[in-house]
Design a protein around this motif. Structure first.
Motif, PDB file in Angstrom:
ATOM      1  N   VAL A   2      29.958 -19.874 -40.534  1.00  0.00           N
ATOM      2  CA  VAL A   2      31.361 -20.894 -40.823  1.00  0.00           C
ATOM      3  C   VAL A   2      31.658 -21.086 -40.201  1.00  0.00           C
ATOM      4  O   VAL A   2      31.823 -21.077 -39.032  1.00  0.00           O
ATOM      5  CB  VAL A   2      32.021 -19.059 -40.969  1.00  0.00           C
ATOM      6  CG1 VAL A   2      33.952 -19.424 -41.196  1.00  0.00           C
ATOM      7  CG2 VAL A   2      31.706 -18.145 -43.102  1.00  0.00           C
ATOM      8  N   LYS A   5      37.289 -23.669 -37.657  1.00  0.00           N
ATOM      9  CA  LYS A   5      38.950 -24.572 -38.384  1.00  0.00           C
ATOM     10  C   LYS A   5      37.882 -25.603 -39.020  1.00  0.00           C
ATOM     11  O   LYS A   5      37.831 -27.132 -38.884  1.00  0.00           O
ATOM     12  CB  LYS A   5      39.339 -24.996 -36.869  1.00  0.00           C
ATOM     13  CG  LYS A   5      39.872 -24.225 -36.083  1.00  0.00           C
ATOM     14  CD  LYS A   5      40.589 -25.120 -34.965  1.00  0.00           C
ATOM     15  CE  LYS A   5      41.105 -24.162 -33.986  1.00  0.00           C
ATOM     16  NZ  LYS A   5      41.685 -24.695 -32.424  1.00  0.00           N
ATOM     17  N   SER A   7      40.084 -27.056 -41.575  1.00  0.00           N
ATOM     18  CA  SER A   7      41.101 -28.199 -41.964  1.00  0.00           C
ATOM     19  C   SER A   7      40.905 -28.927 -40.765  1.00  0.00           C
ATOM     20  O   SER A   7      41.008 -30.370 -41.506  1.00  0.00           O
ATOM     21  CB  SER A   7      42.440 -27.314 -41.816  1.00  0.00           C
ATOM     22  OG  SER A   7      42.360 -26.984 -40.190  1.00  0.00           O
ATOM     23  N   ARG A  80      30.970 -23.850 -50.141  1.00  0.00           N
ATOM     24  CA  ARG A  80      32.248 -23.941 -49.195  1.00  0.00           C
ATOM     25  C   ARG A  80      33.321 -24.563 -48.808  1.00  0.00           C
ATOM     26  O   ARG A  80      33.641 -24.483 -48.573  1.00  0.00           O
ATOM     27  CB  ARG A  80      31.119 -23.953 -48.042  1.00  0.00           C
ATOM     28  CG  ARG A  80      29.777 -23.049 -48.294  1.00  0.00           C
ATOM     29  CD  ARG A  80      29.039 -23.430 -46.459  1.00  0.00           C
ATOM     30  NE  ARG A  80      27.982 -22.479 -46.769  1.00  0.00           N
ATOM     31  CZ  ARG A  80      28.248 -21.469 -45.619  1.00  0.00           C
ATOM     32  NH1 ARG A  80      28.053 -22.112 -44.697  1.00  0.00           N
ATOM     33  NH2 ARG A  80      26.831 -20.341 -45.233  1.00  0.00           N
ATOM     34  N   ALA A  83      35.929 -23.370 -51.143  1.00  0.00           N
ATOM     35  CA  ALA A  83      36.023 -21.929 -50.542  1.00  0.00           C
ATOM     36  C   ALA A  83      37.113 -22.014 -49.273  1.00  0.00           C
ATOM     37  O   ALA A  83      38.125 -21.642 -48.891  1.00  0.00           O
ATOM     38  CB  ALA A  83      35.355 -20.684 -50.066  1.00  0.00           C
ATOM     39  N   ALA A  84      37.022 -23.078 -48.209  1.00  0.00           N
ATOM     40  CA  ALA A  84      37.535 -23.531 -47.138  1.00  0.00           C
ATOM     41  C   ALA A  84      39.191 -23.994 -47.591  1.00  0.00           C
ATOM     42  O   ALA A  84      40.569 -23.435 -46.912  1.00  0.00           O
ATOM     43  CB  ALA A  84      36.912 -24.759 -46.179  1.00  0.00           C
ATOM     44  N   ALA A  86      40.388 -23.604 -50.589  1.00  0.00           N
ATOM     45  CA  ALA A  86      41.090 -22.273 -50.983  1.00  0.00           C
ATOM     46  C   ALA A  86      42.116 -21.700 -50.263  1.00  0.00           C
ATOM     47  O   ALA A  86      43.348 -20.347 -50.027  1.00  0.00           O
ATOM     48  CB  ALA A  86      40.045 -22.080 -52.095  1.00  0.00           C
ATOM     49  N   MET A  87      40.934 -21.413 -49.266  1.00  0.00           N
ATOM     50  CA  MET A  87      41.569 -20.111 -47.767  1.00  0.00           C
ATOM     51  C   MET A  87      42.118 -21.091 -47.562  1.00  0.00           C
ATOM     52  O   MET A  87      43.929 -20.688 -46.496  1.00  0.00           O
ATOM     53  CB  MET A  87      40.704 -20.130 -46.464  1.00  0.00           C
ATOM     54  CG  MET A  87      39.480 -18.960 -47.956  1.00  0.00           C
ATOM     55  SD  MET A  87      38.200 -18.578 -46.594  1.00  0.00           S
ATOM     56  CE  MET A  87      37.905 -19.565 -45.100  1.00  0.00           C
ATOM     57  N   ASP A  88      42.937 -22.085 -46.958  1.00  0.00           N
ATOM     58  CA  ASP A  88      43.844 -23.189 -46.664  1.00  0.00           C
ATOM     59  C   ASP A  88      45.307 -23.552 -47.159  1.00  0.00           C
ATOM     60  O   ASP A  88      46.057 -24.250 -46.821  1.00  0.00           O
ATOM     61  CB  ASP A  88      42.742 -24.870 -45.841  1.00  0.00           C
ATOM     62  CG  ASP A  88      42.083 -24.633 -45.032  1.00  0.00           C
ATOM     63  OD1 ASP A  88      42.018 -23.887 -44.338  1.00  0.00           O
ATOM     64  OD2 ASP A  88      41.849 -25.574 -44.691  1.00  0.00           O
ATOM     65  N   ASP A  89      44.986 -22.867 -48.756  1.00  0.00           N
ATOM     66  CA  ASP A  89      46.472 -23.270 -49.574  1.00  0.00           C
ATOM     67  C   ASP A  89      46.336 -24.654 -49.611  1.00  0.00           C
ATOM     68  O   ASP A  89      47.543 -24.941 -49.665  1.00  0.00           O
ATOM     69  CB  ASP A  89      47.143 -22.745 -48.906  1.00  0.00           C
ATOM     70  CG  ASP A  89      46.915 -20.565 -49.565  1.00  0.00           C
ATOM     71  OD1 ASP A  89      46.387 -20.274 -50.077  1.00  0.00           O
ATOM     72  OD2 ASP A  89      47.737 -19.899 -49.089  1.00  0.00           O
TER      73      ASP A  89
END
Length: 94
Positions: A2, A5, A7, A80, A83-84, A86-89
């Protein structure tokens, strides 16, 4: 694996990969332009297979293998990346 960072790492890695690939393509085109005659480049559309050693099948197998590898890479990397994002909005409805 994972990313710490995502972003920052994903855009940087994507841009670096695009630049590296572009440089390799330009280098190969330059080398072909220096070593293969203009007439051959115009007439033989699959010139790499023609000059391949030990046989032209190596190039054809390589083309097929790289296409399958690119498809598998897209299948493995897409979840992945999604998902990244989505997690960063970055996209609110994810």
């Amino acid at each position: 694996a994972v990313l710490a960072k995502p972003s920052q790492s994903i855009p940087l890695g994507t841009i670096a990969a695009i630049l590296f690939t572009t440089l390799i393509y330009i280098f190969v085109v330059w080398i072909f332009g220096l070593t293969i005659s203009n007439v051959t480049l115009k007439d033989d559309k699959f010139v790499v297979a023609t000059i391949a050693y030990p046989c032209d099948e190596v190039v054809k197998i390589g083309v097929i293998t790289s296409c399958i590898g690119a498809a598998l890479q897209c299948l493995a990397g897409s979840p992945r990346l999604l998902a990244a994002i989505a997690m960063d909005d970055a996209i609110p409805f994810l």
